[in-house]
Design a protein around this motif. Structure first.
Motif, PDB file in Angstrom:
ATOM      1  N   GLY A  62       4.533   2.931  13.843  1.00 57.88           N
ATOM      2  CA  GLY A  62       3.083   2.994  13.932  1.00 57.88           C
ATOM      3  C   GLY A  62       2.348   1.835  13.288  1.00 57.88           C
ATOM      4  O   GLY A  62       2.920   0.785  13.002  1.00 57.88           O
ATOM      5  N   ALA A  63       1.068   2.078  13.074  1.00 60.37           N
ATOM      6  CA  ALA A  63       0.125   1.016  12.726  1.00 60.37           C
ATOM      7  C   ALA A  63       0.064   0.752  11.222  1.00 60.37           C
ATOM      8  O   ALA A  63       0.419   1.603  10.415  1.00 60.37           O
ATOM      9  N   THR A  64      -0.410  -0.447  10.891  1.00 62.26           N
ATOM     10  CA  THR A  64      -0.611  -0.833   9.494  1.00 62.26           C
ATOM     11  C   THR A  64      -1.959  -1.533   9.356  1.00 62.26           C
ATOM     12  O   THR A  64      -2.349  -2.309  10.232  1.00 62.26           O
ATOM     13  N   LEU A  65      -2.623  -1.246   8.261  1.00 56.51           N
ATOM     14  CA  LEU A  65      -3.837  -1.982   7.902  1.00 56.51           C
ATOM     15  C   LEU A  65      -3.507  -2.851   6.689  1.00 56.51           C
ATOM     16  O   LEU A  65      -3.189  -2.334   5.618  1.00 56.51           O
ATOM     17  N   ILE A  66      -3.539  -4.156   6.885  1.00 57.41           N
ATOM     18  CA  ILE A  66      -3.304  -5.087   5.777  1.00 57.41           C
ATOM     19  C   ILE A  66      -4.646  -5.694   5.371  1.00 57.41           C
ATOM     20  O   ILE A  66      -5.298  -6.359   6.176  1.00 57.41           O
ATOM     21  N   GLU A  67      -5.025  -5.416   4.157  1.00 60.21           N
ATOM     22  CA  GLU A  67      -6.252  -6.023   3.641  1.00 60.21           C
ATOM     23  C   GLU A  67      -5.851  -7.191   2.739  1.00 60.21           C
ATOM     24  O   GLU A  67      -5.236  -6.991   1.687  1.00 60.21           O
ATOM     25  N   GLY A  68      -6.176  -8.380   3.170  1.00 59.28           N
ATOM     26  CA  GLY A  68      -5.851  -9.563   2.379  1.00 59.28           C
ATOM     27  C   GLY A  68      -7.096 -10.038   1.635  1.00 59.28           C
ATOM     28  O   GLY A  68      -8.119 -10.314   2.249  1.00 59.28           O
ATOM     29  N   MET A  69      -6.993 -10.129   0.326  1.00 57.24           N
ATOM     30  CA  MET A  69      -8.141 -10.595  -0.460  1.00 57.24           C
ATOM     31  C   MET A  69      -8.149 -12.117  -0.439  1.00 57.24           C
ATOM     32  O   MET A  69      -7.158 -12.757  -0.823  1.00 57.24           O
ATOM     33  N   VAL A  70      -9.235 -12.664   0.045  1.00 54.38           N
ATOM     34  CA  VAL A  70      -9.326 -14.119   0.201  1.00 54.38           C
ATOM     35  C   VAL A  70     -10.676 -14.624  -0.315  1.00 54.38           C
ATOM     36  O   VAL A  70     -11.570 -13.830  -0.620  1.00 54.38           O
ATOM     37  N   ASN A  71     -10.798 -15.927  -0.376  1.00 58.49           N
ATOM     38  CA  ASN A  71     -12.063 -16.535  -0.785  1.00 58.49           C
ATOM     39  C   ASN A  71     -12.623 -17.370   0.359  1.00 58.49           C
ATOM     40  O   ASN A  71     -11.910 -18.185   0.934  1.00 58.49           O
ATOM     41  N   ARG A  72     -13.872 -17.133   0.657  1.00 58.75           N
ATOM     42  CA  ARG A  72     -14.541 -17.987   1.644  1.00 58.75           C
ATOM     43  C   ARG A  72     -15.112 -19.180   0.903  1.00 58.75           C
ATOM     44  O   ARG A  72     -16.026 -19.035   0.096  1.00 58.75           O
ATOM     45  N   GLN A  73     -14.558 -20.352   1.208  1.00 61.35           N
ATOM     46  CA  GLN A  73     -14.990 -21.526   0.441  1.00 61.35           C
ATOM     47  C   GLN A  73     -16.328 -22.079   0.905  1.00 61.35           C
ATOM     48  O   GLN A  73     -17.073 -22.654   0.134  1.00 61.35           O
ATOM     49  N   ARG A  74     -16.585 -21.947   2.184  1.00 64.61           N
ATOM     50  CA  ARG A  74     -17.794 -22.559   2.732  1.00 64.61           C
ATOM     51  C   ARG A  74     -18.777 -21.467   3.149  1.00 64.61           C
ATOM     52  O   ARG A  74     -18.553 -20.287   2.888  1.00 64.61           O
ATOM     53  N   GLY A  75     -19.836 -21.848   3.831  1.00 60.77           N
ATOM     54  CA  GLY A  75     -20.827 -20.870   4.266  1.00 60.77           C
ATOM     55  C   GLY A  75     -20.280 -19.990   5.376  1.00 60.77           C
ATOM     56  O   GLY A  75     -19.193 -20.224   5.899  1.00 60.77           O
TER      57      GLY A  75
END
Lengths: 319, 340
Positions: free
Chosen positions: A229-242
């Motif tokens: 079945g399905a997986t939800l992967i939440e990746g914590m990232v940084n948006r560097q630009r606008g």
């Protein structure tokens, strides 16, 4: 599972995606590319490492944040530039799709919903199709913390869970839905908490750590291919630009932006390869020189394309 | 006065069997599922139950749960998921329980089903059929009774098909399923029980071909869906007064058979356009504009529209009947147009 060769390949692709984008930003500065571009700087580890854990025949519904996922999935850099330049070198042969509507059926790149979150249900349909056709493909759907709150996520995730579809949701959580911080509009700290409500596995990981991303994705892919079945992967990232190029980012404290930039996954991954003794600085520089030449060649080829005439407008509306 | 059959063309000497509009639709789905394993059906209650209107009866038993899929109440998934399946090698038939639910899946219908192919450089086809039970029938109320076909006129990329007889329903649905473009297929709920001639043998009807349901020379009535039958009744009333009415059924709005419309206007010079949806923003306006653009000088009388009353459709069955144009409404309009 994560061999030195894979690590090198991941870094190479991250660096390539970063350089590809830097060149695109130069096109934007030169006025050769119009429209909105949502830079992906800071998201490379999550987009690249996850896509390197899937096969060519797996499906991708990408999001608007950069192009690293598409590049890692195998799309031609020339076609990508061509789409931004709006010329006949693009995947859409001159429709000028920009970030939103690039596609490549041969690499499983199914496109993107311009209305954010529209992909949630299309991806579930692609995953249902896999189940009906009884192949072992998987469908991957990228989206941000903003689009995570669309009602379409509920409808897509519900069937993905109920029918154990081979579906992988990759939530790129950079904390900002354009100007709105997550906490202002969302009760949960981590979206992965919602996965349980759909009967799917949910994990939150450091999306800046490409090794962890790759391993987490490989596990999700294995689960999907084997009927788990399905997986939800939440990746914590940084948006560097606008959110988009030209976004004044008045809503974002300077120190928060500086902190985001300090955590750049591209040089961090490079340093890791050196620290782990996988490649030394000289070999990495050689690899980077090679990549830069590829990017420049792609950019040059894309610029040889021509803009379509008015007749392009009504071509291909109907099959 | 010459007439053509309002149902099916005669096929030789053997008597042609008569089946209902709903059975014709059911047969079209079953035959196409038999013919092509990529075809599957999904919708609410379409499985063992056979659909709230019985349209998918026996399909579940015959083709199994993998190809006749009961979905949750999730219209954005139904349409968007249908698009996703169509992009990846299947040919979904998606049943919305009511055509009114188009609004629940607005972006999926307009933004995804209709535009995905074009906006992605024609790299994909979206071979799906969206079945849409429409119309005022049985007091289903304001949110379950409309005929929203005109809402899809701006949805370039999607064909709009509206059969008025069992014969047309079967032949058009088979073509719609085989077509590589998305098709919105409007079925009037008030006709599900209507019987008509449908041959045993295989046939299809090309999309975008109008049908003269009754040939005549004085006034043309352009009607589709259930109103074709009221137009035919009105034509008989007019015939009694010596007015020879031609009833043209475009059998859908896209592709639109503009040539057939032009031909009938050039022949009669007088036209009444009728539909169950309200006049304002109805598809009759578009057809009237096309007539004005293509054959205005052939007109002997102003274009006349006879349409549904523009109120939300009342829940009351008693009031519902007054919403829809009657044969008598049409007869009056025909008389006035003929006398102009």
């Amino acid at each position: 599972m994560l061999t030195p060769e894979t690590k090198i390949a991941i870094y190479r692709m991250m660096y390539l995606a970063q350089q590809w984008e830097m060149q695109l930003l130069r096109f934007l500065d030169d006025g050769q590319v119009s429209g909105f571009y949502h830079a992906g700087r800071g998201h490379e580890a999550l987009e690249v490492a996850s896509m390197m854990a899937v096969r060519t025949d797996d499906y991708l519904l990408y999001d608007h944040r950069g192009c690293a996922h598409m590049i890692a999935k195998g799309m031609s850099m020339v076609e990508l530039y061509g789409d931004f330049l709006g010329n006949d070198k693009g995947s859409t042969t001159g429709l000028g799709a920009g970030i939103v509507h690039i596609a490549d059926p041969a690499h499983g790149v199914l496109g993107q919903s311009g209305t954010l979150g529209g992909g949630h249900v299309l991806a579930a349909g692609a995953a249902l199709s896999i189940k009906i056709r009884k192949t072992d493909q998987v469908a991957v759907n990228f989206f941000g913390d903003g689009a995570a709150n669309r009602g379409t996520f509920h409808e897509g995730a519900n069937v993905a869970g109920a029918w154990k579809l081979p579906m992988i949701y990759i939530l790129q959580n950079n904390g900002w839905a354009i100007s709105t911080p997550q906490a202002r509009v969302t009760a949960v700290e981590h979206f992965s908490e919602r996965a349980a409500g759909y009967g799917m596995v949910g994990v939150t990981i450091d999306g800046m750590d490409p090794w962890l991303v790759y391993e987490t994705m490989a596990e999700a892919v294995e689960r999907a291919r084997t009927g788990g079945g399905a997986t939800l992967i939440e990746g914590m990232v940084n948006r560097q630009r606008g959110h988009y190029e030209g976004d004044p980012m008045t809503y974002r404290p300077d120190e928060e932006i500086a902190a985001a930039k300090a955590l750049d996954p591209v040089p961090a991954t490079r340093q890791r390869l050196v620290d782990e003794g996988v490649l030394d600085d000289g070999a990495l520089t050689e690899l980077e020189t090679e990549v830069l030449a590829e990017v420049q060649a792609a950019a040059a080829e894309a610029q040889t394309g021509t803009l379509p005439g008015r007749e392009r407008l009504d071509q291909g509306v109907y099959a | 006065m010459s007439t053509t059959s309002p149902v099916a063309p005669a096929t030789g000497q053997a008597p042609v069997r008569r089946i209902s509009y709903s059975r014709a639709i059911n047969e079209a789905m079953a035959e196409e599922m038999e013919r092509d394993e990529r075809v599957f059906v999904m919708g609410q209650d379409v499985g063992a139950f056979g659909g709230v209107f019985g349209l998918t009866r026996n399909l579940y038993k015959r083709f199994g749960a993998d190809r006749v899929i009961d979905t949750p109440i999730s219209e954005t998934f139904l349409v968007g998921g249908g698009v996703g399946a169509a992009l990846t090698g299947l040919r979904p038939i998606v049943e919305l329980q009511y055509a009114d639910f188009l609004w629940n899946a607005g972006d999926e219908v307009i933004g995804k089903m209709s535009k995905w192919r074009y906006m992605h450089g024609s790299l994909f086809t979206v071979p799906m059929v969206l079945r849409l039970p429409e119309g005022a029938a049985g007091g289903a109320g304001p949110e379950h009774s409309t005929c929203p076909e005109a809402a899809l006129l701006p949805a370039t990329g999607t064909y709009i098909v509206i059969p008025s007889t069992p014969y047309d329903a079967k032949g058009l649905l088979k073509s719609a399923i085989r077509d590589d473009n998305p098709v919105a297929f409007f079925e009037h709920k008030g006709m599900y029980g209507l019987k008509g001639e449908v041959p045993e043998e295989e046939y299809t009807i090309p999309l975008g071909q109008a049908d003269i349901k009754r040939a005549g020379s004085d006034v043309t009535v352009i009607a589709w869906g259930r109103l074709v039958h009221r137009a035919l009744e009105a034509a008989e009333l007019a015939a009694a007064e010596g007015i020879d009415v031609e009833v043209l059924d475009p059998r859908g709005l896209r592709p639109l058979d503009v040539e057939a419309i032009t031909r009938t206007i050039e022949k009669t010079g007088r036209v009444v356009i009728t539909h169950e949806a309200g006049r304002t923003g109805g598809a009759g306006a578009e057809i009237a504009a096309i007539i004005a653009e293509t054959c205005l000088t052939s007109l002997e009388a102003p274009i006349r529209r006879v349409c549904g009353i523009e109120t939300p459709i009342p829940q009351s069955l008693h009031l519902e009947q007054f919403i829809i144009p009657t044969a008598d409404d049409l007869f009056q309009a025909i008389k006035e147009t003929a006398a102009f």
